[in-house]
Design a protein around this motif. Structure first.
Motif, PDB file in Angstrom:
ATOM      1  N   THR A   1      36.466   7.819  -1.256  1.00 51.90           N
ATOM      2  CA  THR A   1      37.281   8.589  -0.069  1.00 51.90           C
ATOM      3  C   THR A   1      37.257   7.707   0.928  1.00 51.90           C
TER       4      THR A   1
ATOM      5  N   VAL B   1      32.769   8.131   9.389  1.00 53.97           N
ATOM      6  CA  VAL B   1      32.305   6.933   8.459  1.00 53.97           C
ATOM      7  C   VAL B   1      33.450   5.877   8.226  1.00 53.97           C
TER       8      VAL B   1
ATOM      9  N   MET C   1      27.401  12.736   8.608  1.00 55.92           N
ATOM     10  CA  MET C   1      28.912  12.269   9.172  1.00 55.92           C
ATOM     11  C   MET C   1      29.981  12.751   8.383  1.00 55.92           C
ATOM     12  N   THR C   2      31.115  13.052   9.074  1.00 58.81           N
ATOM     13  CA  THR C   2      32.094  13.187   8.519  1.00 58.81           C
ATOM     14  C   THR C   2      33.006  12.137   8.061  1.00 58.81           C
ATOM     15  N   ILE C   3      33.935  12.431   7.140  1.00 62.78           N
ATOM     16  CA  ILE C   3      34.802  11.289   6.568  1.00 62.78           C
ATOM     17  C   ILE C   3      35.248  10.349   7.625  1.00 62.78           C
TER      18      ILE C   3
ATOM     19  N   ARG D   1      28.249  17.950  -2.668  1.00 63.13           N
ATOM     20  CA  ARG D   1      29.540  17.261  -2.489  1.00 63.13           C
ATOM     21  C   ARG D   1      30.208  17.508  -3.834  1.00 63.13           C
TER      22      ARG D   1
ATOM     23  N   GLU E   1      33.473  19.736  -5.626  1.00 60.70           N
ATOM     24  CA  GLU E   1      34.757  19.609  -6.305  1.00 60.70           C
ATOM     25  C   GLU E   1      34.768  20.240  -7.699  1.00 60.70           C
TER      26      GLU E   1
ATOM     27  N   GLU F   1      35.126  -0.907  -4.195  1.00 56.75           N
ATOM     28  CA  GLU F   1      34.141   0.142  -4.374  1.00 56.75           C
ATOM     29  C   GLU F   1      33.396   0.030  -5.622  1.00 56.75           C
TER      30      GLU F   1
ATOM     31  N   ALA G   1      26.158   7.548  -6.737  1.00 55.71           N
ATOM     32  CA  ALA G   1      27.215   8.636  -6.993  1.00 55.71           C
ATOM     33  C   ALA G   1      27.398   9.729  -5.906  1.00 55.71           C
ATOM     34  N   ALA G   2      28.846   9.936  -5.720  1.00 51.05           N
ATOM     35  CA  ALA G   2      29.117  11.151  -4.692  1.00 51.05           C
ATOM     36  C   ALA G   2      28.742  10.769  -3.437  1.00 51.05           C
ATOM     37  N   SER G   3      28.533   9.387  -2.944  1.00 51.25           N
ATOM     38  CA  SER G   3      28.278   9.338  -1.668  1.00 51.25           C
ATOM     39  C   SER G   3      29.324   9.302  -0.614  1.00 51.25           C
ATOM     40  N   GLY G   4      30.575   9.141  -1.376  1.00 43.55           N
ATOM     41  CA  GLY G   4      31.740   9.231  -0.430  1.00 43.55           C
ATOM     42  C   GLY G   4      32.266   7.982  -0.377  1.00 43.55           C
ATOM     43  N   LYS G   5      31.973   6.985  -1.221  1.00 41.70           N
ATOM     44  CA  LYS G   5      32.618   5.534  -1.642  1.00 41.70           C
ATOM     45  C   LYS G   5      34.237   5.638  -1.635  1.00 41.70           C
TER      46      LYS G   5
HETATM   47  O1  CDP Z   1      33.135   7.859  -4.674  1.00 44.40           O
HETATM   48  P1  CDP Z   1      31.941   8.576  -4.535  1.00 44.40           P
HETATM   49  O2  CDP Z   1      31.539   8.993  -5.660  1.00 44.40           O
HETATM   50  O3  CDP Z   1      31.045   7.778  -3.793  1.00 44.40           O
HETATM   51  O4  CDP Z   1      32.220   9.892  -3.695  1.00 44.40           O
HETATM   52  P2  CDP Z   1      33.646  10.488  -3.154  1.00 44.40           P
HETATM   53  O5  CDP Z   1      34.194  10.918  -4.769  1.00 44.40           O
HETATM   54  O6  CDP Z   1      34.482   9.696  -2.313  1.00 44.40           O
HETATM   55  O7  CDP Z   1      33.296  11.734  -2.368  1.00 44.40           O
HETATM   56  C1  CDP Z   1      32.679  12.814  -3.061  1.00 44.40           C
HETATM   57  C2  CDP Z   1      32.925  14.099  -2.299  1.00 44.40           C
HETATM   58  O8  CDP Z   1      32.267  14.150  -0.774  1.00 44.40           O
HETATM   59  C3  CDP Z   1      34.618  14.306  -1.889  1.00 44.40           C
HETATM   60  O9  CDP Z   1      34.898  15.505  -2.113  1.00 44.40           O
HETATM   61  C4  CDP Z   1      34.530  14.030  -0.256  1.00 44.40           C
HETATM   62  O10 CDP Z   1      35.621  14.580   0.196  1.00 44.40           O
HETATM   63  C5  CDP Z   1      33.257  14.437   0.088  1.00 44.40           C
HETATM   64  N1  CDP Z   1      32.732  13.822   1.301  1.00 44.40           N
HETATM   65  C6  CDP Z   1      32.214  14.230   2.625  1.00 44.40           C
HETATM   66  O11 CDP Z   1      32.326  15.407   2.377  1.00 44.40           O
HETATM   67  N2  CDP Z   1      31.708  13.588   3.409  1.00 44.40           N
HETATM   68  C7  CDP Z   1      31.923  12.292   3.474  1.00 44.40           C
HETATM   69  N3  CDP Z   1      31.187  11.775   4.535  1.00 44.40           N
HETATM   70  C8  CDP Z   1      32.274  11.603   2.526  1.00 44.40           C
HETATM   71  C9  CDP Z   1      32.861  12.426   1.335  1.00 44.40           C
END
Ligand code: CDP
Ligand code: CDP
Length: 211
Positions: free
Chosen positions: A18, A199, A194-196, A155, A159, A127, A12-16
């Protein structure tokens, strides 16, 4: 002819979502957030008063559950009972029960069927937790996106969402059917520092090298 299926899994919240959404936009593939499907089932059960902890009740409710998809650009949204679902899927009440619902084998079979069906028609960036291990085990494009627990918690907190991600990860990784796990042939991407954009560029480079 078979279409590419890009599998993006992780905790969870790993950035998948995004990164998967951006990769899909860059490749002009359809982005499918399978977590939204599990969340939609949980949301509907709560709405109709079915106890998510009662496996028999959940199984009984499934055949009547109408789930479809609506595409906007390269993003596929979940439609339940004629309503496009979005914000309601991230409600704390849904966060609290979704992992319990996702552990029910009949729920997984119901949704995995829909997920595979999608890829019969078009290329997808999908995802979730089990895309590389269970939904598309033969895909050549598998990525396990993670970050330290502290970074992920920060992260999600940024939000402004109430979400016990550690508890959900524990439940997701320990269930009997298709637990959260890295497929042996998935590329591990630790995004803690890492930035978005970094990645997305890293994964796109790997995909293009294999297309
Ligand atoms: O889908 P998942 O729960 O894995 O994560 P997400 O909702 O895509 O990302 C969670 C938050 O982390 C979002 O606010 C993204 O903008 C942020 N994020 C980040 O700061 N850096 C990254 N490399 C990826 C995501
Ligand atoms: O965005 P976040 O990472 O917080 O969660 P999500 O991707 O929206 O997924 C919500 C929940 O659905 C997960 O905690 C899992 O219990 C379940 N899920 C799953 O079991 N298998 C998937 N392929 C996707 C989600």
């Amino acid at each position: 002819m078979s279409f590419p299926a890009i599998a993006i899994d992780g905790p969870a919240a790993s950035g998948k979502s995004t990164v998967a959404g951006r990769i899909a936009a860059r490749l002009n593939y359809t982005f499918i957030n399978t977590g939204a499907m599990y969340r939609a089932v949980a949301w509907r059960l709560l709405q109709t008063g079915v106890d998510p902890a009662c496996v028999g009740g959940v199984e009984e409710a499934l055949p009547a559950l109408s789930l479809s998809f609506e595409k906007k650009g390269t993003v596929s949204a979940v439609v339940c009972e004629g309503r496009v679902l979005d914000e309601e899927l991230r409600a704390p009440s849904v966060n609290a029960v979704v992992s319990m619902v996702a552990a029910v084998p009949a729920v997984r079979a119901f949704l995995v069927g829909k997920q595979r069906e999608y890829n019969l028609r078009e290329p997808v960036v999908m995802e979730g937790r089990d895309i590389g291990t269970a939904v598309f085990p033969d895909s050549r494009f598998k990525y396990f996106v993670t970050a330290s627990e502290e970074v992920r918690a920060a992260r999600r907190a940024a939000e402004g969402v109430v979400d016990s991600i550690a508890e959900r990860d524990r439940q997701d990784a320990s269930r009997a059917v298709s637990p959260l796990a890295k497929a042996p042939d998935a590329l591990l991407v630790d995004t803690s520092d890492m930035t978005i954009d970094e990645v997305v560029d890293f994964i796109i480079r790997d995909i293009r090298s294999k297309l």
